[in-house]
Design a protein around this motif. Structure first.
Motif, PDB file in Angstrom:
ATOM      1  N   GLU A   1      -9.799 -24.073 -33.558  1.00 56.98           N
ATOM      2  CA  GLU A   1      -8.750 -24.725 -32.761  1.00 56.98           C
ATOM      3  C   GLU A   1      -9.034 -24.499 -31.283  1.00 56.98           C
ATOM      4  O   GLU A   1      -9.255 -23.363 -30.871  1.00 56.98           O
TER       5      GLU A   1
ATOM      6  N   ILE B   1       1.326 -19.943 -36.415  1.00 57.46           N
ATOM      7  CA  ILE B   1       1.571 -21.344 -36.009  1.00 57.46           C
ATOM      8  C   ILE B   1       0.269 -22.107 -35.824  1.00 57.46           C
ATOM      9  O   ILE B   1       0.100 -23.210 -36.341  1.00 57.46           O
TER      10      ILE B   1
ATOM     11  N   PHE C   1      -3.383 -21.104 -46.735  1.00 55.25           N
ATOM     12  CA  PHE C   1      -3.489 -22.567 -46.798  1.00 55.25           C
ATOM     13  C   PHE C   1      -3.335 -23.010 -48.249  1.00 55.25           C
ATOM     14  O   PHE C   1      -4.236 -22.837 -49.058  1.00 55.25           O
TER      15      PHE C   1
ATOM     16  N   PHE D   1      -4.186 -38.208 -41.288  1.00 57.75           N
ATOM     17  CA  PHE D   1      -5.255 -37.280 -41.666  1.00 57.75           C
ATOM     18  C   PHE D   1      -6.581 -38.042 -41.727  1.00 57.75           C
ATOM     19  O   PHE D   1      -6.628 -39.174 -42.261  1.00 57.75           O
TER      20      PHE D   1
ATOM     21  N   GLU E   1     -11.565 -30.848 -49.164  1.00 55.93           N
ATOM     22  CA  GLU E   1     -11.942 -32.121 -49.824  1.00 55.93           C
ATOM     23  C   GLU E   1     -13.424 -32.112 -50.191  1.00 55.93           C
ATOM     24  O   GLU E   1     -13.811 -32.396 -51.324  1.00 55.93           O
TER      25      GLU E   1
ATOM     26  N   TYR F   1      -2.281 -32.536 -50.301  1.00 59.42           N
ATOM     27  CA  TYR F   1      -1.107 -32.131 -49.522  1.00 59.42           C
ATOM     28  C   TYR F   1      -1.141 -30.628 -49.293  1.00 59.42           C
ATOM     29  O   TYR F   1      -1.512 -29.871 -50.170  1.00 59.42           O
TER      30      TYR F   1
END
Ligand SMILES: Nc1ncnc2c1ncn2[C@@H]1O[C@H](COS(=O)(=O)NC(=O)[C@@H](N)CS)[C@@H](O)[C@H]1O
Ligand SMILES: [Zn+2]
Length: 477
Positions: free
Chosen positions: A146, A154, A162, A208, A115, A262
């Motif tokens: 993460e 996963i 992506f 989100f 974004e 999306y």
């Protein structure tokens, strides 16, 4: 690839976690030995599956989107513009602070999602309502630090595949329609992978960062946990206000645009491996199988005519656009069956001297194991129609498995028990405190409110007042 060293057999699929990890190696999907946590390496065979999978995504998006490519590095001042977005990503973003030995005057984020890379450019590109709707997407690697348990395909720290779409619209309603269209596209994309997905609206505390609302598509994995395999977000005018994305409307007024984004990642590949695989290994839907037919010559003393026949069958199938391989290696037939079943090749043809005489072959279907003699006369049509049957059968089988593992529940104990197998459906009044209390009680999350749910009446499982919706509750990846 290194010879199939004599290694332990693939664990049974019921030991899902061990089965999955071992199959990534035995199926030559991803090599997990890269020396950075959360980063993995595609084997060529796995990458071929990824390419075929994303070609379907491109086919669906290219109908009315355009593909492009934005920079990987995002300057801190842009990244830190949207407050909600920062809160959601500040613990996950990787920073580049040096160029060589000299410190950068502005540190640069590795995009966790794009974004804040794209929208400063949208501000320059969107001028008038004639520029709308703008629908762009890119398929890139993104980086998220993460902290939860990382897992190949996963939960990666480098998401290698992506696919993110970012659209701009004149009104909130048009953006809402685009969110629905995104979910329709994802549902079709997953149907092509023979994967049934459950679209649902995430509870507000799970949407989100920076979005008005989020609709997700979840797949049900063999261990009863759900995997979020795609999400669509209505961004309202939140980012448009932050990045000053306005357009001149028909009355010459400057109006803030409304946006959506999306995304899908390699979780799509994780889901197809997990849902269709079996104790023998991968089961790949024909449309995305790197090898769709493997021909095994059954050779005794004399071999040239059998090999010749295999080659001519291969040429015939290739002429029909089928991806074929003849395995004329020194291995015994049994070892070949084992190898190509592990790699999920949808159809095997066994060709021996006897078959030559009858212009026939033994055809073996990977998904059901069914064996039958087929004439080589119109083998191409036979195989192509079989691909359709395999696709339908895989999808129907997966769909039934999901339907059998969604349970109406009315007590906490029932939910706790059922979410070990699948998804619980419970009445919820929609109040946040009731939802959060329910999540604490059972130690699992509200997945979401199923989209397009029939009106229903019941009592909220937490407060007992009237409720007109049933929500999914599940353990998730
Ligand atoms: N660490 C991860 N590893 C693999 N896939 C991931 C990871 N994090 C998210 N995903 C996948 O990427 C999808 C989109 O990510 S997201 O955060 O939900 N949405 C976005 O980033 C929005 N900008 C839409 S692109 C998720 O639905 C999920 O399927
Ligand atoms: Zn309630």
């Amino acid at each position: 690839m290194a010879e199939q060293e004599k290694e332990a057999a693939l664990p049974k699929k019921e030991n899902f976690s061990e089965w999955y990890n071992d199959l990534l190696q035995k199926g030559e999907i991803m090599d997990v030995r890269y020396p950075v946590k959360g980063l993995y390496v595609w084997y060529p065979f796995g990458f071929n599956i990824r390419r075929n999978t994303y070609n379907i995504m491109r086919e669906l998006l290219d109908k009315d989107h355009q593909e492009t490519l934005f920079p990987l590095l995002i300057p801190e001042n842009e990244f830190m513009k949207e407050a909600e977005h920062i809160k959601g990503f500040e613990d996950e973003v990787y920073w580049v602070t040096h160029g060589g030995t000299s410190p950068l005057d502005v540190k640069l984020a590795l995009r966790p999602t794009s974004e804040t890379a794209i929208y400063p450019m949208y501000k320059l590109w969107v001028r008038s309502h004639a520029d709308l709707p703008l629908k762009l997407y890119q398929i890139v690697n993104t980086f998220r630090y993460e902290t939860k348990h990382t897992r190949p395909l996963i939960r990666l720290r480098e998401i290698t595949s992506f696919k993110e779409a970012h659209t701009v619209h004149a009104t909130w309603d048009e953006a809402a329609a685009q969110v629905d269209e995104a979910i329709r596209i994802y549902t079709e994309f997953y149907r092509r992978l023979a994967i049934p997905v459950l679209p649902s609206r995430r509870p507000d505390w799970d949407k989100f960062p920076g979005a008005d609302y989020t609709i997700a598509t979840d797949a049900l994995m063999p261990d009863g946990k759900t995997l979020q395999v795609g999400t669509a977000h209505h961004l309202g005018a939140n980012f448009a206000k932050t990045f000053d994305i306005t357009y001149e409307d028909v009355n010459g007024e400057q109006v803030y645009a409304h946006q959506t984004c999306y995304g899908v990642s390699e979780r799509s590949v994780a889901a197809l491996i997990s849902i269709h695989g079996d104790d023998k290994g991968l089961v790949i839907p024909p449309e995305i199988a790197p090898v769709q037919v493997v021909i095994i010559p059954i050779i005794f003393k004399e071999s040239s005519d059998v090999l010749q026949a295999c080659e001519s069958v291969k040429n015939k199938l290739e002429a029909a656009g089928i991806r074929v391989k003849v395995d004329a290696s020194e291995d015994r037939p049994g070892a070949k069956y084992y190898k190509w079943e592990m790699k999920g090749v949808p159809v095997r043809l066994e060709l021996g001297p006897r078959d030559l005489k009858n212009n026939a072959a033994m055809l073996v279907r990977r998904d059901t194991g069914e064996k039958r003699q087929v004439s080589l006369e119109n083998i191409s049509d036979e195989v192509l129609s079989l691909f359709g049957a395999v696709q339908t059968s895989l999808y129907e089988k997966a769909k039934q498995e999901v339907e059998e593992r969604i349970f109406d529940c009315s007590t906490h104990d029932e939910i706790r028990q059922k979410i070990t197998q699948g998804i619980a459906k419970v009445f919820w009044c929609g109040k946040k405190e009731c939802g959060l209390k329910l999540e604490d009680e059972i130690g699992a999350g509200i997945l979401g409110i199923p989209t397009g749910q029939e009106p229903c009446k019941g009592k909220c499982i937490t407060c007992g007042t009237d409720a007109d919706m049933q929500v999914y509750v599940a353990r998730t990846y």
